[in-house]
Design an enzyme around this catalytic site. Sequence first.
Site, PDB file in Angstrom:
ATOM      1  N   ASP A  60       0.703  -0.986  -0.193  1.00  0.00           N
ATOM      2  CA  ASP A  60       0.327  -0.062  -0.388  1.00  0.00           C
ATOM      3  C   ASP A  60       1.019   1.020  -0.071  1.00  0.00           C
ATOM      4  O   ASP A  60       0.559   2.630  -1.466  1.00  0.00           O
ATOM      5  CB  ASP A  60      -1.341   0.252   1.364  1.00  0.00           C
ATOM      6  CG  ASP A  60      -2.243  -1.617   1.300  1.00  0.00           C
ATOM      7  OD1 ASP A  60      -1.979  -1.240   0.253  1.00  0.00           O
ATOM      8  OD2 ASP A  60      -2.708  -1.464   2.059  1.00  0.00           O
ATOM      9  N   GLY A  61       2.147   1.164   0.912  1.00  0.00           N
ATOM     10  CA  GLY A  61       2.773   2.651   0.979  1.00  0.00           C
ATOM     11  C   GLY A  61       3.508   2.380  -0.418  1.00  0.00           C
ATOM     12  O   GLY A  61       3.546   3.926  -0.768  1.00  0.00           O
TER      13      GLY A  61
END
Length: 113
Positions: A68-69
Amino acid sequence: MNILIIPNLGKRNTVECTQEVIRRLEGYHCATYMEGYYLAHFRDQGVRLYEPQLHQGMIDMVLSIGGDGTMIQSAHQAMEIGCPVLGINAGRLGFLTELEYNDLSTLEKVVNH
Protein backbone atom coordinates in the site's frame (compact mmCIF):
# COMPACT_ATOMS: atom_id res chain seq x y z
CA MET A 1 2.65 0.71 -24.39
CA ASN A 2 5.29 2.49 -22.26
CA ILE A 3 5.19 1.50 -18.60
CA LEU A 4 7.01 3.08 -15.69
CA ILE A 5 7.67 0.47 -12.99
CA ILE A 6 8.08 1.52 -9.37
CA PRO A 7 9.13 -1.42 -7.18
CA ASN A 8 9.56 -1.44 -3.41
CA LEU A 9 12.87 -3.28 -3.14
CA GLY A 10 12.45 -3.51 0.64
CA LYS A 11 9.65 -6.07 0.28
CA ARG A 12 10.67 -9.72 0.36
CA ASN A 13 9.17 -10.86 -2.98
CA THR A 14 9.45 -7.64 -4.96
CA VAL A 15 12.58 -8.42 -6.96
CA GLU A 16 11.20 -11.77 -8.15
CA CYS A 17 7.78 -10.29 -8.84
CA THR A 18 9.29 -7.37 -10.76
CA GLN A 19 11.46 -9.70 -12.85
CA GLU A 20 8.39 -11.74 -13.78
CA VAL A 21 6.38 -8.60 -14.58
CA ILE A 22 9.16 -7.30 -16.84
CA ARG A 23 9.39 -10.66 -18.60
CA ARG A 24 5.65 -10.71 -19.22
CA LEU A 25 5.49 -7.08 -20.37
CA GLU A 26 8.30 -7.73 -22.85
CA GLY A 27 6.23 -10.60 -24.23
CA TYR A 28 3.30 -8.19 -24.65
CA HIS A 29 5.58 -5.80 -26.61
CA CYS A 30 5.62 -3.15 -23.89
CA ALA A 31 8.58 -0.87 -23.19
CA THR A 32 9.49 -0.77 -19.50
CA TYR A 33 11.13 2.15 -17.70
CA MET A 34 12.50 2.73 -14.20
CA GLU A 35 14.21 5.53 -12.38
CA GLY A 36 17.97 5.13 -12.01
CA TYR A 37 17.83 3.99 -8.38
CA TYR A 38 15.83 0.87 -9.31
CA LEU A 39 17.34 0.30 -12.73
CA ALA A 40 20.60 -1.12 -11.39
CA HIS A 41 18.72 -4.20 -10.14
CA PHE A 42 16.99 -4.92 -13.48
CA ARG A 43 19.27 -3.52 -16.18
CA ASP A 44 20.02 -6.97 -17.64
CA GLN A 45 16.29 -7.36 -18.43
CA GLY A 46 16.12 -4.54 -20.97
CA VAL A 47 14.50 -1.96 -18.71
CA ARG A 48 15.18 1.60 -19.85
CA LEU A 49 16.14 4.60 -17.75
CA TYR A 50 13.19 6.89 -17.04
CA GLU A 51 14.02 10.57 -17.21
CA PRO A 52 10.99 12.82 -16.58
CA GLN A 53 12.18 15.70 -18.75
CA LEU A 54 13.02 13.36 -21.65
CA HIS A 55 9.99 11.06 -21.41
CA GLN A 56 7.31 13.63 -20.65
CA GLY A 57 4.03 12.52 -22.21
CA MET A 58 5.41 9.12 -23.26
CA ILE A 59 4.43 7.00 -20.24
CA ASP A 60 1.06 5.26 -20.62
CA MET A 61 0.84 3.62 -17.20
CA VAL A 62 2.65 3.43 -13.86
CA LEU A 63 3.02 -0.04 -12.39
CA SER A 64 3.50 -0.12 -8.62
CA ILE A 65 5.01 -3.31 -7.21
CA GLY A 66 5.04 -3.62 -3.44
CA GLY A 67 2.29 -2.83 -0.98
CA ASP A 68 0.00 0.00 0.00
CA GLY A 69 2.82 2.45 0.74
CA THR A 70 4.35 1.84 -2.66
CA MET A 71 0.92 2.27 -4.23
CA ILE A 72 0.44 5.67 -2.57
CA GLN A 73 3.89 6.83 -3.69
CA SER A 74 3.24 5.57 -7.21
CA ALA A 75 -0.17 7.26 -7.34
CA HIS A 76 1.48 10.62 -6.66
CA GLN A 77 3.93 10.05 -9.50
CA ALA A 78 1.19 8.83 -11.86
CA MET A 79 -0.79 11.97 -11.10
CA GLU A 80 2.20 14.13 -12.02
CA ILE A 81 2.67 12.19 -15.26
CA GLY A 82 -1.05 12.17 -16.02
CA CYS A 83 -1.59 8.44 -16.45
CA PRO A 84 -3.26 5.56 -14.59
CA VAL A 85 -1.53 3.46 -11.95
CA LEU A 86 -1.86 -0.29 -11.41
CA GLY A 87 -0.74 -1.84 -8.14
CA ILE A 88 0.67 -5.35 -7.74
CA ASN A 89 0.90 -6.63 -4.20
CA ALA A 90 4.25 -8.29 -3.51
CA GLY A 91 3.85 -8.27 0.26
CA ARG A 92 1.41 -9.64 2.80
CA LEU A 93 -1.43 -7.13 2.69
CA GLY A 94 -2.39 -4.92 -0.18
CA PHE A 95 -5.70 -3.19 0.30
CA LEU A 96 -5.00 -0.59 -2.39
CA THR A 97 -3.35 -2.84 -4.97
CA GLU A 98 -5.40 -4.45 -7.73
CA LEU A 99 -3.36 -7.57 -8.49
CA GLU A 100 -1.65 -10.22 -6.42
CA TYR A 101 1.71 -11.71 -7.38
CA ASN A 102 0.04 -15.04 -8.20
CA ASP A 103 -2.46 -13.33 -10.54
CA LEU A 104 -0.06 -11.80 -13.08
CA SER A 105 -1.89 -13.44 -15.99
CA THR A 106 -4.42 -10.60 -15.66
CA LEU A 107 -1.67 -8.18 -16.64
CA GLU A 108 -2.06 -9.11 -20.31
CA LYS A 109 -5.70 -7.98 -20.28
CA VAL A 110 -4.70 -4.67 -18.75
CA VAL A 111 -2.01 -3.77 -21.28
CA ASN A 112 -4.00 -5.00 -24.27
CA HIS A 113 -7.21 -3.22 -23.27
